[in-house]
Design a protein around this motif. Sequence first.
Motif, PDB file in Angstrom:
ATOM      1  N   LEU A 147       9.000  -8.924  -7.331  1.00  0.00           N
ATOM      2  CA  LEU A 147       8.936  -7.915  -8.388  1.00  0.00           C
ATOM      3  C   LEU A 147       9.197  -6.553  -7.773  1.00  0.00           C
ATOM      4  N   GLY A 148       9.650  -5.624  -8.624  1.00  0.00           N
ATOM      5  CA  GLY A 148       9.948  -4.294  -8.102  1.00  0.00           C
ATOM      6  C   GLY A 148      10.621  -3.417  -9.135  1.00  0.00           C
ATOM      7  N   GLU A 168      10.803  -3.276  -3.621  1.00  0.00           N
ATOM      8  CA  GLU A 168      10.581  -4.677  -3.981  1.00  0.00           C
ATOM      9  C   GLU A 168       9.448  -5.267  -3.154  1.00  0.00           C
ATOM     10  N   LEU A 169       8.631  -6.093  -3.806  1.00  0.00           N
ATOM     11  CA  LEU A 169       7.613  -6.906  -3.156  1.00  0.00           C
ATOM     12  C   LEU A 169       8.009  -8.363  -3.323  1.00  0.00           C
ATOM     13  N   GLU A 170       8.006  -9.082  -2.207  1.00  0.00           N
ATOM     14  CA  GLU A 170       8.428 -10.482  -2.202  1.00  0.00           C
ATOM     15  C   GLU A 170       7.270 -11.321  -1.654  1.00  0.00           C
ATOM     16  N   PHE A 171       6.919 -12.418  -2.355  1.00  0.00           N
ATOM     17  CA  PHE A 171       5.778 -13.243  -1.964  1.00  0.00           C
ATOM     18  C   PHE A 171       6.218 -14.693  -1.789  1.00  0.00           C
ATOM     19  N   PHE A 172       5.822 -15.288  -0.657  1.00  0.00           N
ATOM     20  CA  PHE A 172       6.000 -16.714  -0.415  1.00  0.00           C
ATOM     21  C   PHE A 172       4.612 -17.287  -0.125  1.00  0.00           C
ATOM     22  N   ILE A 173       4.139 -18.214  -0.973  1.00  0.00           N
ATOM     23  CA  ILE A 173       2.795 -18.764  -0.845  1.00  0.00           C
ATOM     24  C   ILE A 173       2.884 -20.286  -0.842  1.00  0.00           C
ATOM     25  N   ALA A 174       2.234 -20.894   0.143  1.00  0.00           N
ATOM     26  CA  ALA A 174       2.180 -22.350   0.225  1.00  0.00           C
ATOM     27  C   ALA A 174       0.756 -22.762   0.560  1.00  0.00           C
ATOM     28  N   ASP A 185       7.504  -6.222   1.995  1.00  0.00           N
ATOM     29  CA  ASP A 185       7.490  -4.942   1.268  1.00  0.00           C
ATOM     30  C   ASP A 185       8.726  -4.166   1.692  1.00  0.00           C
ATOM     31  N   MET A 186       9.671  -3.966   0.758  1.00  0.00           N
ATOM     32  CA  MET A 186      10.986  -3.442   1.136  1.00  0.00           C
ATOM     33  C   MET A 186      11.424  -2.275   0.252  1.00  0.00           C
TER      34      MET A 186
END
Length: 229
Positions: free
Chosen positions: A91-92, A108-114, A126-127
């Motif tokens: 999202l961003g 933009e915030l990017e999330f990878f969750i496992a 965080d970009m």
Amino acid sequence: MNAKRMLVAAALCTVFAGALFAQGADPKTVTPAWVTEKQIAQQAQAQTQSQAEAPKPKSFNLFFIGYDYPTFSGALAPSLTGWTGPLNFSLGIESANSTGSSMLSGLELEFFIAAPSKGLRLQMNDMVMIGYSLALKPVRFNIGARLGLSLLDITDNTSTSNTYTGLGGLVGPEASLYAELAPDFWLWVRGRYALSYYMSLISNGSSPLDTGSNTLNTVSLEAGLAFRM
């Protein structure tokens, strides 16, 4: 002699008056100058007001959210095998200087969750983004580069050496396409390559980051919805 002069003057006045009436300059119908000036001022004021109230073009300032499908490679990638999952999203915001082709910036915030049975993996990127937006109606094509920080946290219940927290920097190019579905509603797709370098923040000294496996290449394919702010 005086009578002659008076007759001539009367005749000239009659001629001039007849010429004026012939041109429609009837004194009873002539608008006074102050009335004309007032009408002109009112018309100018109405025109200025209508211009001020005219709708302005909407800018390209969007909030976006979407699904992220990452592919990993590089020295750190083998240790992440088995730590992937479907909970990946981004999202961003993105903002252009004008509705036409112009410079573009974003965050933009990017999330990878496992969460496999053996533990938990959390990665957050965080970009910031800078690039150029091409207005190719009815779509916009954005190209640019992102620069940011990446936080990687692995909790392995079966191995203390594979339990660690790392912080890194990432950089890479990207391209995205926005299709306008409605005046304030967009559909978008994006492709990005990012190169990350990590350092260990918390570990027992034998994590992959401590042993030199500290680079990660990520190819992200994203798609989602965007809303005008």
